[in-house]
Scaffold this motif. Sequence first.
Motif, PDB file in Angstrom:
ATOM      1  N   ASN A   1       0.842  -1.201   0.000  1.00 41.56           N
ATOM      2  CA  ASN A   1       0.000   0.000   0.000  1.00 41.56           C
ATOM      3  C   ASN A   1       0.880   1.256   0.000  1.00 41.56           C
ATOM      4  O   ASN A   1       1.970   1.246   0.569  1.00 41.56           O
ATOM      5  N   PRO A   2       0.404   2.323  -0.624  1.00 45.68           N
ATOM      6  CA  PRO A   2       1.247   3.527  -0.688  1.00 45.68           C
ATOM      7  C   PRO A   2       1.321   4.258   0.653  1.00 45.68           C
ATOM      8  O   PRO A   2       2.255   5.017   0.886  1.00 45.68           O
ATOM      9  N   ASP A   3       0.326   4.023   1.532  1.00 49.83           N
ATOM     10  CA  ASP A   3       0.241   4.800   2.770  1.00 49.83           C
ATOM     11  C   ASP A   3       0.568   3.920   3.984  1.00 49.83           C
ATOM     12  O   ASP A   3       1.183   2.869   3.860  1.00 49.83           O
ATOM     13  N   LEU A   4       0.112   4.368   5.110  1.00 52.48           N
ATOM     14  CA  LEU A   4       0.229   3.569   6.329  1.00 52.48           C
ATOM     15  C   LEU A   4      -1.189   3.183   6.735  1.00 52.48           C
ATOM     16  O   LEU A   4      -2.101   4.013   6.665  1.00 52.48           O
ATOM     17  N   ARG A   5      -1.396   1.948   7.110  1.00 49.09           N
ATOM     18  CA  ARG A   5      -2.742   1.539   7.542  1.00 49.09           C
ATOM     19  C   ARG A   5      -2.678   0.866   8.896  1.00 49.09           C
ATOM     20  O   ARG A   5      -1.737   0.131   9.178  1.00 49.09           O
ATOM     21  N   ALA A   6      -3.705   1.119   9.677  1.00 41.59           N
ATOM     22  CA  ALA A   6      -3.809   0.445  10.966  1.00 41.59           C
ATOM     23  C   ALA A   6      -5.075  -0.407  10.957  1.00 41.59           C
ATOM     24  O   ALA A   6      -6.157   0.087  10.621  1.00 41.59           O
ATOM     25  N   TYR A   7      -4.921  -1.672  11.262  1.00 45.21           N
ATOM     26  CA  TYR A   7      -6.067  -2.577  11.387  1.00 45.21           C
ATOM     27  C   TYR A   7      -6.168  -2.962  12.851  1.00 45.21           C
ATOM     28  O   TYR A   7      -5.206  -3.466  13.430  1.00 45.21           O
ATOM     29  N   THR A   8      -7.323  -2.693  13.418  1.00 42.85           N
ATOM     30  CA  THR A   8      -7.469  -2.883  14.858  1.00 42.85           C
ATOM     31  C   THR A   8      -8.675  -3.751  15.176  1.00 42.85           C
ATOM     32  O   THR A   8      -9.754  -3.556  14.600  1.00 42.85           O
ATOM     33  N   MET A   9      -8.491  -4.705  16.082  1.00 42.20           N
ATOM     34  CA  MET A   9      -9.619  -5.519  16.552  1.00 42.20           C
ATOM     35  C   MET A   9      -9.618  -5.450  18.079  1.00 42.20           C
ATOM     36  O   MET A   9      -8.580  -5.650  18.701  1.00 42.20           O
ATOM     37  N   ILE A  10     -10.780  -5.151  18.640  1.00 36.42           N
ATOM     38  CA  ILE A  10     -10.887  -5.082  20.098  1.00 36.42           C
ATOM     39  C   ILE A  10     -11.832  -6.175  20.574  1.00 36.42           C
ATOM     40  O   ILE A  10     -12.856  -6.440  19.930  1.00 36.42           O
ATOM     41  N   SER A  11     -11.506  -6.797  21.676  1.00 31.96           N
ATOM     42  CA  SER A  11     -12.269  -7.965  22.122  1.00 31.96           C
ATOM     43  C   SER A  11     -12.598  -7.893  23.616  1.00 31.96           C
ATOM     44  O   SER A  11     -12.005  -7.098  24.344  1.00 31.96           O
ATOM     45  N   GLY A  12     -13.561  -8.706  24.027  1.00 32.73           N
ATOM     46  CA  GLY A  12     -13.984  -8.704  25.439  1.00 32.73           C
ATOM     47  C   GLY A  12     -14.920  -7.548  25.748  1.00 32.73           C
ATOM     48  O   GLY A  12     -15.073  -7.147  26.905  1.00 32.73           O
ATOM     49  N   LEU A  13     -15.576  -7.027  24.694  1.00 32.52           N
ATOM     50  CA  LEU A  13     -16.401  -5.821  24.860  1.00 32.52           C
ATOM     51  C   LEU A  13     -17.770  -6.123  25.461  1.00 32.52           C
ATOM     52  O   LEU A  13     -18.279  -7.251  25.382  1.00 32.52           O
ATOM     53  N   ASP A  14     -18.367  -5.081  25.994  1.00 29.23           N
ATOM     54  CA  ASP A  14     -19.751  -5.132  26.449  1.00 29.23           C
ATOM     55  C   ASP A  14     -20.657  -5.104  25.208  1.00 29.23           C
ATOM     56  O   ASP A  14     -20.187  -4.862  24.090  1.00 29.23           O
ATOM     57  N   LEU A  15     -21.954  -5.281  25.383  1.00 32.68           N
ATOM     58  CA  LEU A  15     -22.902  -5.138  24.268  1.00 32.68           C
ATOM     59  C   LEU A  15     -23.069  -3.652  23.927  1.00 32.68           C
ATOM     60  O   LEU A  15     -22.748  -2.791  24.759  1.00 32.68           O
ATOM     61  N   PRO A  16     -23.585  -3.325  22.744  1.00 27.81           N
ATOM     62  CA  PRO A  16     -23.810  -1.914  22.408  1.00 27.81           C
ATOM     63  C   PRO A  16     -25.023  -1.363  23.169  1.00 27.81           C
ATOM     64  O   PRO A  16     -26.134  -1.313  22.648  1.00 27.81           O
ATOM     65  N   ARG A  17     -24.810  -0.967  24.418  1.00 26.46           N
ATOM     66  CA  ARG A  17     -25.916  -0.613  25.329  1.00 26.46           C
ATOM     67  C   ARG A  17     -26.782   0.524  24.806  1.00 26.46           C
ATOM     68  O   ARG A  17     -28.008   0.485  24.926  1.00 26.46           O
ATOM     69  N   THR A  18     -26.144   1.576  24.260  1.00 24.53           N
ATOM     70  CA  THR A  18     -26.934   2.729  23.816  1.00 24.53           C
ATOM     71  C   THR A  18     -27.854   2.340  22.664  1.00 24.53           C
ATOM     72  O   THR A  18     -29.035   2.708  22.638  1.00 24.53           O
ATOM     73  N   ARG A  19     -27.303   1.563  21.728  1.00 27.99           N
ATOM     74  CA  ARG A  19     -28.113   1.136  20.576  1.00 27.99           C
ATOM     75  C   ARG A  19     -29.260   0.214  21.029  1.00 27.99           C
ATOM     76  O   ARG A  19     -30.375   0.299  20.532  1.00 27.99           O
ATOM     77  N   ILE A  20     -28.974  -0.638  21.977  1.00 25.23           N
ATOM     78  CA  ILE A  20     -30.007  -1.555  22.476  1.00 25.23           C
ATOM     79  C   ILE A  20     -31.133  -0.752  23.140  1.00 25.23           C
ATOM     80  O   ILE A  20     -32.313  -1.043  22.958  1.00 25.23           O
TER      81      ILE A  20
END
Length: 382
Positions: free
Chosen positions: A353-372
């Motif tokens: 890739n010509p640029d810099l990319r960051a791929y991030t995965m986060i785990s152990g999260l709570d449910l999406p409370r506000t959306r629920i």
Amino acid sequence: MVDDELPQEEEEVVVDDFDAVDLGDLPDIPDEPEDSSIADVFGYDVAFKIGFVGVGHAGGRLAETYWKLGYRSVAVVNTAIQDLTPLKLPDANKFDLGGGGAGKDPSIALAATEGRDEDFYDLFKRTLGDDLDYVIMCLGAGGGTGAGAWPAIHRVLVRYLEENKRPARVGAIVALPKDDEGTRPARNTIETLAGLMSGHKNLSPFIIVDNERVKAIFRKTSPAQFWAQCNNQVCSLFHLFNRIAAQDSPHTSFDRQDLASLLDGGVVSYGAAPIKEYKTPPDISKAIRQHLAGNILASIDLSTGDKAGCVFVCGKEAYSSMDQELLDHGFASLNRILKAGSTVFRGVYPGNNPDLRAYTMISGLDLPRTRIKELRRIAGLD
Ligand SMILES: Nc1nc2c(ncn2[C@@H]2O[C@H](COP(=O)(O)OP(=O)(O)OP(=O)(O)O)[C@@H](O)[C@H]2O)c(=O)[nH]1
Ligand SMILES: [Mg+2]
């Protein structure tokens, strides 16, 4: 080399009188057990063999997207043949429960699954193979079929994996409805999420797509492309982690164990950030934060997460000229976003890739409370 180290010529053994021992009729030797794995078609290594089972229309399209990426352990189940027909999968991978659709009523789909466990088992045997590391159910939480049929699919999947001596690692990709879909899909969603989270199902990874955010992000996309693009974004990014975790880096490798820790941690969210400017530490941390907050996965309080993977894929210029401390700052900023005492698995790869990319995965999260909460209000439950 001394003489006695030279290879000795083997003496020929001549058998002039061969007396066979009478052992009776020797039993047949069974053939090697049949290899019933199903080969994916990537042309490169991936970290894990993952199967996908799509339930209902949304689920079927998500599973089909994985097929298009090269996964071959894919099965789809529906109550409506008209939703199965357009999926570009072999007929053998499709299973019609019959009934012409569940009309957004999960109890109809639930009834349609009764007594069908052996049919599901045969479908999994035929289409998933027996060497799976994970199986992921895909479904729309607001419809009838996905919401009503997943419990039977889940039950049989767990049995299938156990009987094949595979770890019973079953995850889910669940789509939440848009606000304007109305009361019934919102109510189905609340019930579906409660069911998916109840008991000791430990669905992991658990990926939640929020179609209200899909609507906002893909508002300029044609109807013909809308679901395909949205599903592709969810699936191709997930697949990228599976691909990266199988590749060694000359700098820092994000490996199979790192990915397993994230995939086994329950609710996960992930994002990709192109970083065009990388002069100062905030260029990096801001891009990561924005892309985790602004993707089509449901908005979740990231400070509830306890593990993250962050992989920088650096173009030639970034790899050869940027300051290493900028990447270290990016990793550290994730540590600060997460719960205290969290772990960030790191990866740094030189890429095309010509640029810099960051791929991030986060785990152990709570449910999406506000959306629920919003969906509960739309459902008339609050
Ligand atoms: N992310 C995503 N969501 C989808 C897609 N197709 C439908 N949905 C969502 O899924 C929900 C409807 O579920 P469907 O999968 O269409 O319904 P179903 O499970 O087939 O159930 P019935 O049609 O009632 O039998 C709605 O909230 C849609 O917004 C898709 O391809 N991707
Ligand atoms: Mg349907």
